[in-house]
Design a protein around this motif. Structure first.
Motif, PDB file in Angstrom:
ATOM      1  N   PRO A   1     -25.332  -9.294  -7.488  1.00 34.35           N
ATOM      2  CA  PRO A   1     -24.326  -8.638  -8.335  1.00 34.35           C
ATOM      3  C   PRO A   1     -24.740  -7.208  -8.707  1.00 34.35           C
ATOM      4  O   PRO A   1     -25.095  -6.914  -9.845  1.00 34.35           O
ATOM      5  CB  PRO A   1     -24.257  -9.560  -9.558  1.00 34.35           C
ATOM      6  N   LEU A   2     -24.673  -6.303  -7.746  1.00 34.80           N
ATOM      7  CA  LEU A   2     -25.076  -4.920  -7.977  1.00 34.80           C
ATOM      8  C   LEU A   2     -24.082  -4.158  -8.850  1.00 34.80           C
ATOM      9  O   LEU A   2     -24.456  -3.229  -9.554  1.00 34.80           O
ATOM     10  CB  LEU A   2     -25.268  -4.197  -6.642  1.00 34.80           C
ATOM     11  N   CYS A   3     -22.837  -4.534  -8.807  1.00 33.60           N
ATOM     12  CA  CYS A   3     -21.803  -3.908  -9.634  1.00 33.60           C
ATOM     13  C   CYS A   3     -21.935  -4.414 -11.073  1.00 33.60           C
ATOM     14  O   CYS A   3     -22.022  -5.635 -11.291  1.00 33.60           O
ATOM     15  CB  CYS A   3     -20.422  -4.258  -9.085  1.00 33.60           C
ATOM     16  N   PRO A   4     -21.942  -3.521 -12.062  1.00 31.02           N
ATOM     17  CA  PRO A   4     -22.056  -3.950 -13.463  1.00 31.02           C
ATOM     18  C   PRO A   4     -20.940  -4.907 -13.907  1.00 31.02           C
ATOM     19  O   PRO A   4     -21.189  -5.794 -14.724  1.00 31.02           O
ATOM     20  CB  PRO A   4     -21.984  -2.641 -14.257  1.00 31.02           C
ATOM     21  N   VAL A   5     -19.754  -4.747 -13.368  1.00 32.47           N
ATOM     22  CA  VAL A   5     -18.642  -5.647 -13.722  1.00 32.47           C
ATOM     23  C   VAL A   5     -18.954  -7.062 -13.246  1.00 32.47           C
ATOM     24  O   VAL A   5     -18.781  -8.040 -13.983  1.00 32.47           O
ATOM     25  CB  VAL A   5     -17.311  -5.133 -13.123  1.00 32.47           C
ATOM     26  N   VAL A   6     -19.424  -7.181 -12.022  1.00 32.24           N
ATOM     27  CA  VAL A   6     -19.756  -8.498 -11.463  1.00 32.24           C
ATOM     28  C   VAL A   6     -20.944  -9.098 -12.208  1.00 32.24           C
ATOM     29  O   VAL A   6     -20.936 -10.291 -12.545  1.00 32.24           O
ATOM     30  CB  VAL A   6     -20.036  -8.399  -9.950  1.00 32.24           C
ATOM     31  N   LEU A   7     -21.957  -8.297 -12.483  1.00 32.29           N
ATOM     32  CA  LEU A   7     -23.129  -8.795 -13.203  1.00 32.29           C
ATOM     33  C   LEU A   7     -22.730  -9.317 -14.584  1.00 32.29           C
ATOM     34  O   LEU A   7     -23.169 -10.397 -14.994  1.00 32.29           O
ATOM     35  CB  LEU A   7     -24.178  -7.695 -13.325  1.00 32.29           C
ATOM     36  N   HIS A   8     -21.894  -8.589 -15.297  1.00 29.18           N
ATOM     37  CA  HIS A   8     -21.431  -9.054 -16.612  1.00 29.18           C
ATOM     38  C   HIS A   8     -20.693 -10.387 -16.482  1.00 29.18           C
ATOM     39  O   HIS A   8     -20.893 -11.297 -17.293  1.00 29.18           O
ATOM     40  CB  HIS A   8     -20.526  -8.005 -17.265  1.00 29.18           C
ATOM     41  N   PHE A   9     -19.862 -10.508 -15.466  1.00 24.91           N
ATOM     42  CA  PHE A   9     -19.124 -11.757 -15.256  1.00 24.91           C
ATOM     43  C   PHE A   9     -20.094 -12.912 -15.037  1.00 24.91           C
ATOM     44  O   PHE A   9     -19.951 -13.981 -15.628  1.00 24.91           O
ATOM     45  CB  PHE A   9     -18.164 -11.621 -14.070  1.00 24.91           C
ATOM     46  N   VAL A  10     -21.096 -12.702 -14.172  1.00 21.67           N
ATOM     47  CA  VAL A  10     -22.068 -13.765 -13.889  1.00 21.67           C
ATOM     48  C   VAL A  10     -22.833 -14.129 -15.162  1.00 21.67           C
ATOM     49  O   VAL A  10     -23.055 -15.314 -15.442  1.00 21.67           O
ATOM     50  CB  VAL A  10     -23.031 -13.339 -12.753  1.00 21.67           C
ATOM     51  N   LYS A  11     -23.222 -13.138 -15.941  1.00 17.72           N
ATOM     52  CA  LYS A  11     -23.964 -13.406 -17.180  1.00 17.72           C
ATOM     53  C   LYS A  11     -23.131 -14.200 -18.186  1.00 17.72           C
ATOM     54  O   LYS A  11     -23.676 -14.978 -18.961  1.00 17.72           O
ATOM     55  CB  LYS A  11     -24.425 -12.101 -17.824  1.00 17.72           C
TER      56      LYS A  11
END
Length: 103
Positions: A72-82
């Motif tokens: 999840p290199l994109c901050p939007v995707v990383l936030h979603f995963v978190k």
């Protein structure tokens, strides 16, 4: 509003439409068994309507179904995963610390 996400493999991106109108996309890069989700773009007309969550969930679900692990290199995707712990298992164990995810 009816949404649809399709994987445009030629452009390496998941494309989101809302009521048939392009609403945004997530770009990715595949390397072996890993898929790096690198950038999310939601068009201004559709911002603030949860569209980033729609396209991110679809990208993660499709990646899982296709057998990819996800970076999840994109901050939007990383936030979603978190904020959706059931997707943490898609991130390779070796990369979770790098992204601030639980082991």
């Amino acid at each position: 509003m009816a949404t649809e996400v399709r994987n445009n493999t030629a452009l390496e991106r998941f494309e989101l439409t809302a009521d048939g109108t392009p609403a945004g996309y997530i770009e990715y890069q595949d390397t072996g068994a890993e898929r790096a989700l690198v950038h999310t773009e939601i068009y201004p007309r559709f911002e603030g309507q949860g569209m980033a969550n729609v396209v991110t969930k679809a990208a993660l679900d499709t990646s899982r179904a296709e057998g990819f692990s996800v970076l999840p290199l994109c901050p939007v995707v990383l936030h979603f995963v978190k904020t959706h712990p059931d997707y943490i298992s898609l991130v390779p164990q070796r990369a979770r610390e790098l992204f601030g995810l639980p082991q």
